[in-house]
Motif scaffolding. Sequence first.
Motif, PDB file in Angstrom:
ATOM      1  N   SER A   1       0.829  -1.215   0.000  1.00  0.00           N
ATOM      2  CA  SER A   1       0.000   0.000   0.000  1.00  0.00           C
ATOM      3  C   SER A   1       0.857   1.257   0.000  1.00  0.00           C
ATOM      4  CB  SER A   1      -0.934  -0.004   1.212  1.00  0.00           C
ATOM      5  OG  SER A   1      -1.831  -1.094   1.165  1.00  0.00           O
ATOM      6  N   LEU A   2       1.879   1.284   0.850  1.00  0.00           N
ATOM      7  CA  LEU A   2       2.743   2.461   0.908  1.00  0.00           C
ATOM      8  C   LEU A   2       3.618   2.566  -0.340  1.00  0.00           C
ATOM      9  CD1 LEU A   2       3.760   2.480   4.675  1.00  0.00           C
ATOM     10  CD2 LEU A   2       2.282   4.111   3.494  1.00  0.00           C
ATOM     11  N   ALA A   3       4.042   1.428  -0.884  1.00  0.00           N
ATOM     12  CA  ALA A   3       4.826   1.463  -2.118  1.00  0.00           C
ATOM     13  C   ALA A   3       3.996   2.056  -3.252  1.00  0.00           C
ATOM     14  CB  ALA A   3       5.302   0.057  -2.487  1.00  0.00           C
TER      15      ALA A   3
ATOM     16  N   TRP B   1       8.286   1.662  11.004  1.00  0.00           N
ATOM     17  CA  TRP B   1       9.451   2.350  10.449  1.00  0.00           C
ATOM     18  C   TRP B   1       9.260   2.728   8.977  1.00  0.00           C
ATOM     19  CZ3 TRP B   1      11.166  -0.041   6.133  1.00  0.00           C
ATOM     20  CH2 TRP B   1      10.797  -1.379   5.963  1.00  0.00           C
ATOM     21  N   MET B   2       8.270   2.186   8.317  1.00  0.00           N
ATOM     22  CA  MET B   2       8.171   2.335   6.861  1.00  0.00           C
ATOM     23  C   MET B   2       7.906   3.773   6.433  1.00  0.00           C
ATOM     24  SD  MET B   2       6.512  -1.022   5.101  1.00  0.00           S
ATOM     25  CE  MET B   2       5.436  -1.494   6.414  1.00  0.00           C
TER      26      MET B   2
ATOM     27  N   THR C   1       1.192   8.670   7.608  1.00  0.00           N
ATOM     28  CA  THR C   1       0.047   9.274   6.920  1.00  0.00           C
ATOM     29  C   THR C   1      -1.141   8.324   6.822  1.00  0.00           C
ATOM     30  OG1 THR C   1       0.745   8.547   4.705  1.00  0.00           O
ATOM     31  CG2 THR C   1       1.655  10.633   5.518  1.00  0.00           C
ATOM     32  N   VAL C   2      -0.959   7.071   7.231  1.00  0.00           N
ATOM     33  CA  VAL C   2      -2.023   6.065   7.107  1.00  0.00           C
ATOM     34  C   VAL C   2      -3.173   6.398   8.053  1.00  0.00           C
ATOM     35  CG1 VAL C   2      -2.597   3.612   7.344  1.00  0.00           C
ATOM     36  CG2 VAL C   2      -0.362   4.284   6.449  1.00  0.00           C
ATOM     37  N   ARG C   3      -4.389   6.227   7.557  1.00  0.00           N
ATOM     38  CA  ARG C   3      -5.586   6.441   8.371  1.00  0.00           C
ATOM     39  C   ARG C   3      -6.261   5.090   8.648  1.00  0.00           C
ATOM     40  NH1 ARG C   3      -8.751  11.684   6.123  1.00  0.00           N
ATOM     41  NH2 ARG C   3      -9.903  11.286   8.061  1.00  0.00           N
TER      42      ARG C   3
ATOM     43  N   ASP D   1      12.968   4.822  -0.536  1.00  0.00           N
ATOM     44  CA  ASP D   1      11.745   4.757   0.267  1.00  0.00           C
ATOM     45  C   ASP D   1      10.766   3.740  -0.314  1.00  0.00           C
ATOM     46  OD1 ASP D   1      12.671   6.609   2.052  1.00  0.00           O
ATOM     47  OD2 ASP D   1      11.431   8.273   1.326  1.00  0.00           O
ATOM     48  N   MET D   2      10.532   3.831  -1.613  1.00  0.00           N
ATOM     49  CA  MET D   2       9.627   2.892  -2.266  1.00  0.00           C
ATOM     50  C   MET D   2      10.183   1.472  -2.167  1.00  0.00           C
ATOM     51  SD  MET D   2       8.270   2.802  -6.246  1.00  0.00           S
ATOM     52  CE  MET D   2       8.322   4.591  -6.350  1.00  0.00           C
ATOM     53  N   ALA D   3      11.485   1.341  -2.383  1.00  0.00           N
ATOM     54  CA  ALA D   3      12.131   0.030  -2.336  1.00  0.00           C
ATOM     55  C   ALA D   3      12.030  -0.592  -0.946  1.00  0.00           C
ATOM     56  CB  ALA D   3      13.596   0.161  -2.746  1.00  0.00           C
ATOM     57  N   SER D   4      12.155   0.223   0.093  1.00  0.00           N
ATOM     58  CA  SER D   4      12.072  -0.284   1.460  1.00  0.00           C
ATOM     59  C   SER D   4      10.695  -0.885   1.741  1.00  0.00           C
ATOM     60  CB  SER D   4      12.374   0.833   2.455  1.00  0.00           C
ATOM     61  OG  SER D   4      13.703   1.302   2.312  1.00  0.00           O
ATOM     62  N   CYS D   5       9.651  -0.209   1.267  1.00  0.00           N
ATOM     63  CA  CYS D   5       8.286  -0.717   1.461  1.00  0.00           C
ATOM     64  C   CYS D   5       8.091  -2.024   0.698  1.00  0.00           C
ATOM     65  CB  CYS D   5       7.272   0.322   0.992  1.00  0.00           C
ATOM     66  SG  CYS D   5       7.284   1.854   1.944  1.00  0.00           S
TER      67      CYS D   5
END
Length: 389
Positions: free
Chosen positions: A80-82, A108-109, A114-116, A209-213
């Motif tokens: 979802s975050l990616a 940590w992601m 910002t997730v609701r 950042d995207m890669a970490s997710c």
Amino acid sequence: MRTRHPTMVTPNLFSRRNRAVVDAFMVWVGFTGMVQMYLSGMEDVFAREEVAALKVQVKSAKSVVVTSHRSPDGDAIGSSLALKHMLSAMGVSSTVVMPDAYAKFLHWMPGQDTVRFHDAEPEAVSALVAEADMLFCLDYNAPSRAGGLGEAVKQACDKEGSTVVMIDHHQEPEPFADVMLSDPTTGSTCELIYRLLQAWDMEGMLDADMASCLYCGLITDTGSFRFSSVQPSSHEMASSLLATGMDHSRIHSLIYDACRLEQVQLTAYALSQKLQVFPEHRSAIISLSLEELQRYNAQKGDTEGLVNRALAIEGINFAAFIKEDVDRVKMSLRSRGTFSVRDVAAAHFNGGGHHNAAGGACEGESLQSVVDRMVALIPTWSDGLQYDD
């Protein structure tokens, strides 16, 4: 109610329009699961015109919302975050919403702040989902899997002018969305998001950042590349993620090496006092009551991996972890080899998942009742568990 005609960009071709024909064929051949798995290998679900068209469509959407399943895990929140990072790189604003909270070891992601959450603000989050111009449903294949968000997902499906997109790797999806990117042969939804990145020619926008997710979902849903679902493309993806400079060692440590003392004590208690082994049936069960969980101040994620500890016992081919929750009894099921825990979950415990990893939930039933049912069922599966993987 709007009539949906979903575009099934999926190897198994289960659209609302042809589902009856496919079901009839599967009954005729008598091998539903085998046929689905065969069809799953026939094509790349992302090499279709509909996928390319989505990129154009999402750029014009006024409201984009990304959702995942109840009790989100590393693959759910990672994918979802990616996707949120991908959309942001395109200049598209989006909101990630979850039915409920996830474990602290996932906090940590990048972007997780910002997730609701629906359980924290049910009316506002339901409205976001129901009124979205474009709704992404990641890592689940039926509205019922979205917990408290399920009704809002259905409303989004009924909304005129909206587009609902499902991206998932679980078997037997319900044809509820407009576009369904389903590939049960893939080990994680994060791998599907990476393939979407490739299909949209956005690999140059892949950053740390995207890669970490993406890496989080990749390692958690493949058991750090141990599971049979791992493919050469899984390692190729990992190589591309590492090339961004993301700190894979730190990510692995944050996920797997961040245990509280009470969590370690709970694990010790579960293994020493609550483990039931049935060697003649090559099965094992661990169960924990709500009182026992509260005794060790259990938090979300504290029981992650317990079922795998039971499966790790020599000679065991089936393991179940069953725990009491406030409103239901939940379980995680694991197996080695040919025994399908997905079939067990679907037939007996209102669940589903993958061949060797599945889950279920029972409402209106006590923990002891569920455990007793499991114990009674295990001997009936015994013949199918007598093998060395």
